[in-house]
Design a protein around this motif. Sequence first.
Motif, PDB file in Angstrom:
ATOM      1  N   LEU A 129       0.850  -1.203   0.000  1.00 13.41           N
ATOM      2  CA  LEU A 129       0.000   0.000   0.000  1.00 13.41           C
ATOM      3  C   LEU A 129       0.882   1.247   0.000  1.00 13.41           C
ATOM      4  N   TRP A 130       0.799   2.012  -1.080  1.00 14.68           N
ATOM      5  CA  TRP A 130       1.722   3.125  -1.298  1.00 14.68           C
ATOM      6  C   TRP A 130       1.227   4.441  -0.731  1.00 14.68           C
ATOM      7  N   ASP A 131      -0.038   4.544  -0.406  1.00 16.04           N
ATOM      8  CA  ASP A 131      -0.579   5.797   0.123  1.00 16.04           C
ATOM      9  C   ASP A 131      -0.837   5.621   1.615  1.00 16.04           C
ATOM     10  N   PRO A 132      -0.124   6.364   2.487  1.00 18.26           N
ATOM     11  CA  PRO A 132      -0.281   6.169   3.934  1.00 18.26           C
ATOM     12  C   PRO A 132      -1.667   6.529   4.464  1.00 18.26           C
ATOM     13  N   MET A 133      -2.482   7.213   3.653  1.00 21.33           N
ATOM     14  CA  MET A 133      -3.856   7.508   4.093  1.00 21.33           C
ATOM     15  C   MET A 133      -4.795   6.324   3.835  1.00 21.33           C
ATOM     16  N   LEU A 134      -4.275   5.297   3.171  1.00 22.68           N
ATOM     17  CA  LEU A 134      -5.015   4.044   2.957  1.00 22.68           C
ATOM     18  C   LEU A 134      -6.417   4.261   2.394  1.00 22.68           C
ATOM     19  N   PRO A 135      -6.509   4.928   1.244  1.00 17.28           N
ATOM     20  CA  PRO A 135      -7.828   5.121   0.636  1.00 17.28           C
ATOM     21  C   PRO A 135      -8.470   3.784   0.292  1.00 17.28           C
ATOM     22  N   ASP A 138     -12.003   1.131   5.451  1.00 17.75           N
ATOM     23  CA  ASP A 138     -12.786   1.785   6.498  1.00 17.75           C
ATOM     24  C   ASP A 138     -11.869   2.136   7.672  1.00 17.75           C
ATOM     25  N   PRO A 139     -12.301   3.064   8.550  1.00 19.47           N
ATOM     26  CA  PRO A 139     -11.444   3.533   9.648  1.00 19.47           C
ATOM     27  C   PRO A 139     -10.920   2.417  10.550  1.00 19.47           C
ATOM     28  N   GLN A 140     -11.760   1.437  10.843  1.00 20.04           N
ATOM     29  CA  GLN A 140     -11.338   0.341  11.732  1.00 20.04           C
ATOM     30  C   GLN A 140     -10.192  -0.461  11.095  1.00 20.04           C
ATOM     31  N   THR A 141     -10.289  -0.713   9.779  1.00 20.79           N
ATOM     32  CA  THR A 141      -9.243  -1.460   9.075  1.00 20.79           C
ATOM     33  C   THR A 141      -7.946  -0.661   9.044  1.00 20.79           C
ATOM     34  N   ARG A 142      -8.070   0.648   8.774  1.00 19.68           N
ATOM     35  CA  ARG A 142      -6.866   1.499   8.781  1.00 19.68           C
ATOM     36  C   ARG A 142      -6.173   1.438  10.140  1.00 19.68           C
ATOM     37  N   ARG A 143      -6.965   1.561  11.185  1.00 13.09           N
ATOM     38  CA  ARG A 143      -6.411   1.534  12.537  1.00 13.09           C
ATOM     39  C   ARG A 143      -5.630   0.224  12.776  1.00 13.09           C
ATOM     40  N   LEU A 280      -6.964  12.677  10.926  1.00 11.46           N
ATOM     41  CA  LEU A 280      -6.632  11.313  11.334  1.00 11.46           C
ATOM     42  C   LEU A 280      -7.790  10.634  12.069  1.00 11.46           C
ATOM     43  N   ALA A 281      -8.501  11.392  12.888  1.00 14.48           N
ATOM     44  CA  ALA A 281      -9.599  10.804  13.671  1.00 14.48           C
ATOM     45  C   ALA A 281     -10.665  10.205  12.752  1.00 14.48           C
ATOM     46  N   SER A 282     -11.056  10.944  11.716  1.00 17.57           N
ATOM     47  CA  SER A 282     -12.105  10.417  10.836  1.00 17.57           C
ATOM     48  C   SER A 282     -11.576   9.277   9.970  1.00 17.57           C
ATOM     49  N   LEU A 283     -10.271   9.299   9.663  1.00 18.95           N
ATOM     50  CA  LEU A 283      -9.689   8.215   8.864  1.00 18.95           C
ATOM     51  C   LEU A 283      -9.469   6.943   9.677  1.00 18.95           C
ATOM     52  N   GLY A 284      -9.373   7.105  11.007  1.00 16.57           N
ATOM     53  CA  GLY A 284      -9.075   5.946  11.852  1.00 16.57           C
ATOM     54  C   GLY A 284      -7.583   5.701  12.032  1.00 16.57           C
ATOM     55  N   ILE A 285      -6.758   6.626  11.520  1.00 18.18           N
ATOM     56  CA  ILE A 285      -5.302   6.480  11.636  1.00 18.18           C
ATOM     57  C   ILE A 285      -4.851   7.016  12.996  1.00 18.18           C
TER      58      ILE A 285
END
Length: 363
Positions: A129-135, A138-143, A280-285
């Motif tokens: 995964l090349w984009d650290p924002m993980l488009p 979902d937020p839980q998976t990113r976390r 970050l909060a809304s992204l789950g990161i």
Amino acid sequence: MSESAESRQDMFSGTKEVAETHKFEEAKLEQYMQAHVEGFEGPLEVRQFKGGQSNPTYQLVTPGKKYVMRRKPPGKLLPSAHAVDREYKVITALHSIGFPAPKTYCLCEDENIVGTMFYIMDMVEGRVLWDPMLPGFDPQTRRKMYESLAHTMADLHMVDYEKIGLGDFGKPGNYFARQISRWSKQYVASETETIPEMNKLMEWLPEHVPDDSSTSIVHGDYRMDNTVMHPTEPRVVAVLDWELSTLGHPLADFTYSMLQWVMPQIGDGAGVATIATADLASLGIPTLEEYVQLYCERTNRPGIDNLDYYFAFNFFKLAGILQGIVGRVRDGTASSAHAEEQAARVKPLAQTAWKFAQQAGAM
């Protein structure tokens, strides 16, 4: 997924035809694999991975299995760079204890096979995964992906390196002094313009090293796109690109993986993507503080002091790495079509490093 994220993922993911400058006699490699890779059965098809700036990396496809080959690039090289034999050694040792590193098959020091030294390992299936924002997640998976990233690095730093035969993999102690010297030399050897901040950092950093002699295996370039995530689960199944690994300071290594939280906006390339202005909060990161906590809990550390120094050091190091790529473009040995873009990034990285040095007390 945004258009830029999509193009970035597409730009660096997957394989392409082997670049003209990195071609070799494939029949020789197939013959070598027949003799040295247990279970190998041809015919062999060779592709080149799009990502990666330094050591050319190939996908070796056979009817029953895929392998990966990492080799030294051809041409004039900086001393001690592109040490694929060291990569092979650390990956082999870590795989033997169940750490997520690919299984290795062979190291070939005979330059008559593909033109330079190389090794062959398993192709670990999964997602880079090349984009650290993980488009697209979902937020839980990113976390969970970030938790796995932090925990995997913590696990690496907790490995008893003596026990797995890596006691001679580097010199314990004086890690910062040696690294600053190394990247200063690389920078000077590859220099294409005068950057005052780099000169100031080369003078200030070695004089202000934090008093902490911790030693562990360090990866040296640990970030999301140097790992393989499980095909369907949010966990790291392989850590890749061990070219800069050695015995060194775990906090230098860990804080390098934190640069994306404080990275200036200087483009989307590997290693310089930023989440500094993201929600970050809304992204789950995790926030930077939460990411530190994930690591510290796993390594039984109370916290991390001297963050400004570590960030100054790591931005300096990254500037040195990218300047090395610029130098290889100049010398005609760079292995990525995107390498020339790095030239414009060196100066802002040096300026960011100096900003953190000033926060740590530099005048």
